[in-house]
Design an enzyme around this catalytic site. Structure first.
Site, PDB file in Angstrom:
ATOM      1  N   GLU A 322       2.078  -5.184   5.560  1.00 11.07           N
ATOM      2  CA  GLU A 322       2.496  -5.107   6.954  1.00 11.07           C
ATOM      3  C   GLU A 322       3.033  -6.453   7.435  1.00 11.07           C
ATOM      4  O   GLU A 322       3.922  -6.504   8.284  1.00 11.07           O
ATOM      5  CB  GLU A 322       1.329  -4.654   7.841  1.00 11.07           C
ATOM      6  CG  GLU A 322       1.764  -4.243   9.247  1.00 11.07           C
ATOM      7  CD  GLU A 322       0.672  -3.512  10.001  1.00 11.07           C
ATOM      8  OE1 GLU A 322       0.501  -2.296   9.785  1.00 11.07           O
ATOM      9  OE2 GLU A 322      -0.022  -4.168  10.796  1.00 11.07           O
ATOM     10  N   HIS A 351      -9.151   1.454 -18.248  1.00 11.91           N
ATOM     11  CA  HIS A 351      -9.037   2.810 -18.778  1.00 11.91           C
ATOM     12  C   HIS A 351      -8.066   3.631 -17.926  1.00 11.91           C
ATOM     13  O   HIS A 351      -8.026   4.843 -18.042  1.00 11.91           O
ATOM     14  CB  HIS A 351     -10.415   3.471 -18.812  1.00 11.91           C
ATOM     15  CG  HIS A 351     -11.415   2.694 -19.603  1.00 11.91           C
ATOM     16  ND1 HIS A 351     -11.519   2.804 -20.972  1.00 11.91           N
ATOM     17  CD2 HIS A 351     -12.324   1.758 -19.233  1.00 11.91           C
ATOM     18  CE1 HIS A 351     -12.465   1.987 -21.412  1.00 11.91           C
ATOM     19  NE2 HIS A 351     -12.969   1.340 -20.377  1.00 11.91           N
ATOM     20  N   LYS A 455       5.358   5.423  14.803  1.00 11.47           N
ATOM     21  CA  LYS A 455       4.604   5.998  15.914  1.00 11.47           C
ATOM     22  C   LYS A 455       5.522   6.765  16.861  1.00 11.47           C
ATOM     23  O   LYS A 455       5.184   7.852  17.344  1.00 11.47           O
ATOM     24  CB  LYS A 455       3.872   4.898  16.677  1.00 11.47           C
ATOM     25  CG  LYS A 455       2.720   4.254  15.911  1.00 11.47           C
ATOM     26  CD  LYS A 455       2.081   3.147  16.727  1.00 11.47           C
ATOM     27  CE  LYS A 455       0.930   2.489  15.973  1.00 11.47           C
ATOM     28  NZ  LYS A 455       0.330   1.372  16.759  1.00 11.47           N
TER      29      LYS A 455
END
Length: 529
Positions: A322, A351, A455
């Protein structure tokens, strides 16, 4: 480069601070002295930017705000006496609230003591507290913490179900600077309903962490919540863990917040030095710059070899992406900067994705986090002379060597243990590393226009949904998607209309769909009268 040459390079570039017991090794990053010389003028500017930032310069011009998270752990740095006193008073109020809750002076309506915390927040209001809880909370904390950090109804239900019959002894923390953050507001309203359904007064269980004169502050004052703690406009969400956003929850869990602040303060002092080799954050930023050629060409993989640091990569993902993910630089040029961050923990990831890191596309640099202390109890030999911790160390060093053999860049940060002081120092190290790197690439680390754009787009979708429902309610005959979009006066948003209809249908929200919902061209939609 042979092993002896690597050993010399390691010694030449190893950073160690005796007070914190922290080592930083960038010797396995590809750079040379010529690159360091080319970066000198950029670092000179970065060091001046740090001084200006801490002195109260406007670092977020979009909102005309200072950036002062450094003052939180060293109030004497605050630019005015009023700010200094406010920080001190706030930290004291957090400790006082902790004392009252732990002693039972602040208690549930029926008496006794609070047993749990339900923290409602998103982004920096959740990621920091989650990381610190995972890293530092004792096995049997005074209050056990739970998080609602999304607006997913099923997720909210699961968290509430996990609290079970302890709802009446659960403190609810609502964290939002503006009080209007949709995800946090939705979580608060959902939890309020749960308390009402159980004949409990939400206000008797709730406290707010919010901005001055915010919508949330007004609600908390009007309803008589237990407490209100401030979120200041000069502290961004991604740098708010050492503000009340993170400190209140940490203190209630029995975590020593003064030690966290002290560790951050100590690291801040180290990262003010105007010398690359003597400044761990400058070394970190230089490594990022050289690994990614100053344009984020490689991803940052965070691999802590400690279960308690599992969420560190998730916390850093927001802090770094950000802050550094920006379309334009400070001069208005389109640069599309950023560093992608991901990770989990070692040795689990050996793994999982280490196979690709060693032999696949070379598009990353890795940061190992090594913890010297294996455990606080007695060591256990799982083989003669060998412990589980020895194996963990072996996996770390082995993976580091295996990657280096394939010319894969890595950084290693070594810490003595995972405790409050060291976690505070790690937070401060990366905060400063981000700030210095942003200066090196000439971007503003302290605004986030892309987040605001998302937003606004989300709000637009909800407005379209209102128009769709209104159009259906006013129409008696079934409509095709195109007809519905025209009726709602949003003819160019047919795809969005379809997805809204599909969602309403899946949740039995009052519409009737004729045709095959999976084939948009076949369906007609009407309102269930």
């Amino acid at each position: 480069m042979d092993n002896l040459a690597l050993w010399q390079r390691y010694q030449d570039w190893l950073y160690y601070n005796e007070d914190l017991g922290i080592y930083l090794d960038i010797s396995r990053i590809s750079f040379d002295e010529a690159q360091i010389g080319q970066l000198k003028s950029k670092f000179d500017k970065a060091f001046k930017d740090i001084t200006a930032l801490e002195g109260g310069a406007i670092a977020n011009p979009d909102e005309n705000r200072m950036v002062g998270h450094y003052w939180l752990r060293d109030p004497d740095l605050a630019p005015t006496p009023e700010l200094r006193q406010d920080i001190i008073d706030t930290n004291n109020s957090v400790i006082d609230f902790q004392r009252k809750v732990h002693s039972g002076e602040v208690h549930p309506p029926g008496g006794g003591k609070f047993t749990d915390i339900l923290s409602i927040g998103i982004g920096g209001s959740a990621l920091g507290p989650q990381f610190v809880a995972q890293a530092l909370a004792p096995n049997q904390p005074p209050l056990k913490i739970h998080f609602i950090d999304n607006t997913d109804p099923a997720g909210i239900d699961k968290v509430v179900a996990g609290i079970g019959d302890r709802l009446n002894t659960t403190l609810v923390s609502v964290i939002s600077k503006s009080g209007g953050t949709p995800e946090t507001r939705n979580g608060m309203l959902e939890v309020k309903k749960v308390y009402t359904d159980h004949n409990l007064d939400f206000a008797d269980h709730a406290f707010a962490i919010t901005g001055k004169s915010s919508k949330l502050e007004a609600i908390a004052e009007r309803e008589g919540w237990l407490a209100i703690f401030p979120m200041r406009d000069w502290v961004g969400g991604r740098t708010s863990e050492l503000s009340p956003v993170g400190l209140v929850a940490a203190a209630l869990q029995g975590i020593d917040i003064r030690a966290m602040l002290e560790g951050a303060k100590a690291m801040d002092a180290l990262t003010r030095k105007h010398s690359i080799k003597d400044n761990p954050a400058a070394l970190l930023a230089m490594a990022w710059y050289c690994a990614g050629h100053g344009r984020g060409a490689k991803d940052m993989v965070i691999l802590p070899y400690k279960d308690s640091l599992l969420l560190f990569s998730r916390y850093l993902q927001q802090l770094i992406m950000e802050s550094l993910g920006k379309e334009k630089d400070l001069d208005g040029n389109v640069v599309n900067q950023g560093i992608a961050v991901y990770g989990n923990k070692g040795s689990t990831d050996q793994h999982a994705y280490v196979q690709q890191l060693r032999e696949g596309v070379n598009n990353f640099f890795l940061t190992f986090i090594e913890v010297l202390e294996d455990r606080t109890g007695e060591f256990v030999e799982i083989e003669p002379g060998t412990t589980s911790g020895d194996y963990l160390k072996g996996f770390l060093l082995g993976t580091r060597t295996a990657l280096n053999d394939k010319q894969r860049d890595s950084i290693t940060i070594t810490i003595p243990k995972v405790d409050e002081r060291i976690v505070g120092a790690l937070i401060a190290l990366y905060e400063r590393g981000v700030s210095i790197y942003a200066s090196l690439v000439n971007i503003n680390a302290y605004h986030q226009p892309g987040v605001e754009a998302g937003k606004k787009a989300a709000a637009a979708v909800l407005e379209i949904q209102k128009k769709v429902v209104d159009a259906l309610e006013k129409t008696s005959s079934p409509l095709t998607l195109a007809e519905l979009a025209d009726k709602a006066q949003i003819g160019d948003e047919i795809e969005t209309v379809y997805k809204i209809v599909r969602h309403l249908d899946a949740n039995q929200r009052g519409i009737i769909v004729q045709g095959n919902i999976g084939k948009p061209e076949t369906i007609k939609v009407s309102w269930q009268k």
